[in-house]
Design a protein around this motif. Structure first.
Motif, PDB file in Angstrom:
ATOM      1  N   GLY A   4      58.844  45.937  -2.282  1.00 43.63           N
ATOM      2  CA  GLY A   4      59.042  45.272  -1.370  1.00 43.63           C
ATOM      3  C   GLY A   4      58.041  45.435  -0.090  1.00 43.63           C
ATOM      4  O   GLY A   4      58.242  44.378   0.934  1.00 43.63           O
ATOM      5  N   ASP A  14      66.051  44.204  -8.362  1.00 36.99           N
ATOM      6  CA  ASP A  14      65.955  43.553  -6.986  1.00 36.99           C
ATOM      7  C   ASP A  14      67.442  43.131  -6.154  1.00 36.99           C
ATOM      8  O   ASP A  14      67.670  42.259  -5.649  1.00 36.99           O
ATOM      9  CB  ASP A  14      65.279  42.414  -6.750  1.00 36.99           C
ATOM     10  CG  ASP A  14      63.910  42.657  -6.869  1.00 36.99           C
ATOM     11  OD1 ASP A  14      63.389  43.989  -6.886  1.00 36.99           O
ATOM     12  OD2 ASP A  14      62.920  41.698  -6.681  1.00 36.99           O
ATOM     13  N   LEU A  36      67.912  49.288  -5.070  1.00 33.63           N
ATOM     14  CA  LEU A  36      66.861  49.604  -3.993  1.00 33.63           C
ATOM     15  C   LEU A  36      66.904  50.823  -3.517  1.00 33.63           C
ATOM     16  O   LEU A  36      65.943  51.551  -3.441  1.00 33.63           O
ATOM     17  CB  LEU A  36      66.870  48.614  -2.701  1.00 33.63           C
ATOM     18  CG  LEU A  36      65.963  48.918  -1.703  1.00 33.63           C
ATOM     19  CD1 LEU A  36      64.367  48.856  -2.330  1.00 33.63           C
ATOM     20  CD2 LEU A  36      65.987  47.831  -0.558  1.00 33.63           C
ATOM     21  N   ILE A  86      63.434  42.471  -0.266  1.00 41.55           N
ATOM     22  CA  ILE A  86      63.783  42.579  -1.873  1.00 41.55           C
ATOM     23  C   ILE A  86      64.858  41.670  -2.510  1.00 41.55           C
ATOM     24  O   ILE A  86      64.638  41.019  -3.457  1.00 41.55           O
ATOM     25  CB  ILE A  86      64.374  44.126  -2.298  1.00 41.55           C
ATOM     26  CG1 ILE A  86      63.156  44.932  -2.192  1.00 41.55           C
ATOM     27  CG2 ILE A  86      65.016  44.058  -3.479  1.00 41.55           C
ATOM     28  CD1 ILE A  86      62.052  44.934  -3.337  1.00 41.55           C
ATOM     29  N   ARG A 124      63.653  38.103  -2.869  1.00 41.82           N
ATOM     30  CA  ARG A 124      62.304  37.945  -3.597  1.00 41.82           C
ATOM     31  C   ARG A 124      62.536  37.129  -5.017  1.00 41.82           C
ATOM     32  O   ARG A 124      63.336  37.445  -5.519  1.00 41.82           O
ATOM     33  CB  ARG A 124      61.665  39.243  -3.834  1.00 41.82           C
ATOM     34  CG  ARG A 124      60.610  39.089  -5.046  1.00 41.82           C
ATOM     35  CD  ARG A 124      59.593  40.367  -5.000  1.00 41.82           C
ATOM     36  NE  ARG A 124      60.400  41.513  -5.435  1.00 41.82           N
ATOM     37  CZ  ARG A 124      59.732  42.883  -5.762  1.00 41.82           C
ATOM     38  NH1 ARG A 124      58.448  42.987  -5.009  1.00 41.82           N
ATOM     39  NH2 ARG A 124      60.404  43.979  -6.094  1.00 41.82           N
TER      40      ARG A 124
END
Ligand code: ADP
Ligand code: ADP
Length: 173
Positions: free
Chosen positions: A10, A123, A128, A84, A87
């Motif tokens: 990210g 994501d 993460l 993230i 995205r």
């Protein structure tokens, strides 16, 4: 000569890579993406890739003599969750968009091809966390290794894309 882009998931590596590829004729190999696809498909390559990923530090050390510049996309972990989770990716080109920071002209659709965008399964805020743990454990030591060689350019990856681009250009000039 080789250049490496390093930074947490990210941090903007993919976003800046077309610039590096087109202006400096360096190939950004989306190795992470290719390997993830191969691992997910459980192909023979995927099985090998999984083994190779576990040995990445070792491979990088062996490659160390050839790397002449490392771009470190330095950024605070706290900024990455919003990046993230917003995205969206065009799988075949690797182009990435963001619902808030870099929206496509039509939501969910690639500007160039008109094809559908996807969200990566990993994501999420939860995944993460473990990706960042892996980054701090595996990748940060690699950055330290290159820092000692004096070839690391630390970028301010939290800045807007155009400002990061200017820093990339300066680092490679
Ligand atoms: P990486 O390749 O390092 O994982 P990306 O380039 O895919 O990161 O960027 C992650 C997300 O953040 C994408 O949705 C992208 O559009 C967005 N993004 C990239 N750079 C910036 C920036 N400088 N400011 C705000 N958002 C950004
Ligand atoms: P992201 O796009 O999420 O930032 P990376 O591109 O950094 O992800 O890589 C994702 C995974 O692929 C990591 O586990 C990393 O160790 C592995 N990987 C990346 N590049 C290579 C490579 N050249 N050889 C083997 N494994 C790699």
């Amino acid at each position: 000569t080789e250049n490496e882009q390093r930074g947490p998931p990210g941090s903007g590596k993919g976003t800046q890579s077309p610039l590096i590829k087109d202006e400096y004729c360096l190939c950004h190999l989306a190795t992470g993406d290719m390997l993830r696809a191969a691992v997910a498909a459980k192909t023979p390559l995927g099985v090998k890739a999984k083994e190779a990923m576990e040995k990445l530090d070792e491979m990088l050390e062996k490659k160390g003599t050839k790397v002449d510049k490392v771009l470190n996309f330095a950024i605070d972990d706290a900024i990455l969750e919003e990046r993230i989770t917003g995205r969206w990716i065009h799988p075949s080109s690797g182009r990435s968009y963001h619902t808030k920071f870099a929206p496509p002209k039509v939501p969910g659709v690639d500007d160039v091809t008109g094809e559908l965008l996807i969200q990566r399964k990993d994501d999420t805020a939860d995944v993460l966390k473990s990706r960042l743990e892996a980054f701090h454990r595996q990748t940060e030591p690699v950055i330290d290794y290159y820092s000692k060689k004096g070839i690391v350019a630390n970028l301010h990856a939290e800045k807007p894309p155009k400002e990061v681009t200017a820093e990339v250009q300066k680092a490679l000039s």
